[in-house]
Design a protein around this motif. Structure first.
Motif: not given
Length: 470
Positions: A150-175
């Motif tokens: 997840x990018x909020x802009x060019x100089x923003x902090x890159x947040x992210x997530x990773x998928x599990x064995x069934x292709x699901x992901x959860x990203x927490x703590x994003x401003x």
């Protein structure tokens, strides 16, 4: 020296008489504590396990940390320390996911569930959540260990997530705010989507504590060229299959323009339908109606046959939707709609022998690039179908059988005629002929073998007979 060699070769085993350890390792302490805030933190994140563990090399790449940065990992007897290569950022929420794969105790008991936690270097941890799934566009199957950034802009902090064995992901703590999100297969393990090399998909998303967000990424290999018509192939009297050099969206955003003309007369053929997919995968509505009619006819024939068995047999009338039920049973569950490199075209009339030209415009590939093209194909008379050949073979076999049967009948009739001749009487009353000489008995038809020629001893006269004659 021998003792040292024996100790070096010894295997890690429980003490004699003890029950094998079947309890998997667990995390007993995390510092800084989960959901805590530590201002100006400059140490290492410490994770302690309940027993000695094996931690594989490269765990920092396998685990997931948001923000997505490069972390240094140090392993101890029963602990793990993590630290960003460039240090901790101020006023940022860090979220970690410790995977289950690879972390085992000395008897190879693995962790049962991933461990997720967050801590902050300043300010509260945002109560936001962005969930979703990542699937492969060509197979429709979920992708494991695919990444989301997840990018909020060019100089923003890159947040992210990773998928599990069934292709699901959860990203927490994003401003809270607007983000450009990328789901991708991180083949080179640099945690950044390389859109010229790696399969990816993108979407715009808003992170907010009030509204949880659901995303769905359908990752596609990179492509910068529009789809091009490669060839056309006649697959039936009224069916033409078009093949492209790229996978097409299914369904298309708009119906593509398809025209087929006779090269000799320049006459445009009437097209009654076109579907994405090869000819052996698609089913036109007319084909479905014919299938339903054939199933209904089969049901009626079965009912008639059962009624003919006897009046005592109970005959159950088919329900009105029996044909539809049979069709649904034959097709089973619907397969996911997948992209294809083919378009199957159904014509209003059968193709005559000759050369035809087909033109296509407005076809869209998975990268939503529009293209088309034109090519020619040749329609030739079809050889006799398998049913015709089988019918001819059956006729030949029936003809041969009929000839054989007629021959057998003629032979039988001859035999009957021979059998119908009355047997000769045992005696014939002819004047002057004794009754027993009217016909020679079977053994007198020919001379006995010994009377055919003169016996060898009578060929020449005995020597003494010749002297007497002299």
């Amino acid at each position: 020296m021998a003792v040292l060699i024996m100790l070096g070769c010894a295997r890690e085993m429980p003490p004699p008489g003890a029950r094998p350890d079947e309890v998997p390792p667990s995390i007993v302490r995390i510092r800084p504590a989960p959901d805590s805030t530590v201002v100006d933190f400059d140490g290492a994140l410490e994770i302690r396990f309940s027993e000695p563990v094996r931690i594989p090399n490269g765990l920092a790449r396998e685990m997931f940390v948001s923000p997505m940065e490069t972390y240094e990992a140090q392993t101890g007897f029963a602990d793990l320390r993590l630290r960003p290569e460039d240090g901790w950022r101020d006023s940022v929420a860090y979220c970690f996911t410790i995977p289950t794969d690879g972390i085992n105790d000395l008897l190879r008991n693995g962790m049962e569930e991933p461990v997720e936690f967050c801590f902050s270097t300043g300010g509260e941890i945002p109560d936001t959540s962005v969930e979703g799934e990542i699937i492969d566009a060509l197979t429709g199957q979920p992708l494991e260990e695919a990444r989301v950034i997840f990018w909020a802009g060019t100089d923003s902090i890159p947040y992210g997530a990773i998928s599990d064995s069934v292709g699901r992901f959860t990203a927490r703590g994003l401003p809270s705010g607007e983000y450009q999100a990328f789901g991708f297969v991180d083949r080179n393990r640099n945690m950044i989507p390389d859109r010229e090399l790696e399969s990816y998909d993108s979407a715009s998303v808003a992170a907010s504590p009030e509204t949880p967000t659901e995303l769905r990424f359908v990752v596609v290999a990179p492509d910068t060229t529009p789809p091009l018509l490669a060839r056309a192939l006649v697959v039936g009297n009224e069916t033409v299959q078009l093949e492209f050099d790229d996978y097409l969206l299914n369904p298309q955003p708009e119906a593509p323009g398809i025209a087929i003309r006779d090269s000799a007369t320049n006459e445009t053929l009437e097209i009654v339908g076109s579907l994405i997919g090869s000819a052996d995968e698609v089913t036109f509505p007319l084909d479905s109606a014919a299938l339903a009619d054939s199933v209904a006819a089969a049901d009626s024939a079965a009912v008639a046959d059962s009624a003919a068995v006897g009046d005592s047999a109970a005959v159950e009338a088919p329900s009105p939707d029996s044909a539809g039920a049979a069709v649904s049973d034959s097709t089973g569950e619907e397969d996911p709609v997948l992209p294809s490199r083919f378009i199957t075209v159904r014509l209003a009339a059968a193709l005559d022998s000759g050369t035809y030209r087909v033109s296509v415009t407005g076809v869209v590939n998975l990268r939503r690039l529009a293209g088309g093209g034109d090519t020619t194909f040749v329609a030739e008379p079809e050889p006799p179908s398998g049913d015709s050949a089988a019918a001819a073979d059956t006729a030949a076999v029936d003809s041969a059988a009929a000839v054989a049967d007629s021959t057998a009948v003629e032979g039988d009739s001859v035999a009957v005629e021979q059998d119908s001749v009355p047997p000769a009487p045992e005696t014939l009353d002819l004047p002057g002929v004794p009754p027993d000489t009217a016909g020679a008995p079977p053994d007198t038809v020919g001379a006995p073998p010994d009377t055919v020629a003169v016996p060898p001893d009578t060929v020449g006269a005995p020597p003494d007979t010749a002297r007497r004659r002299t």
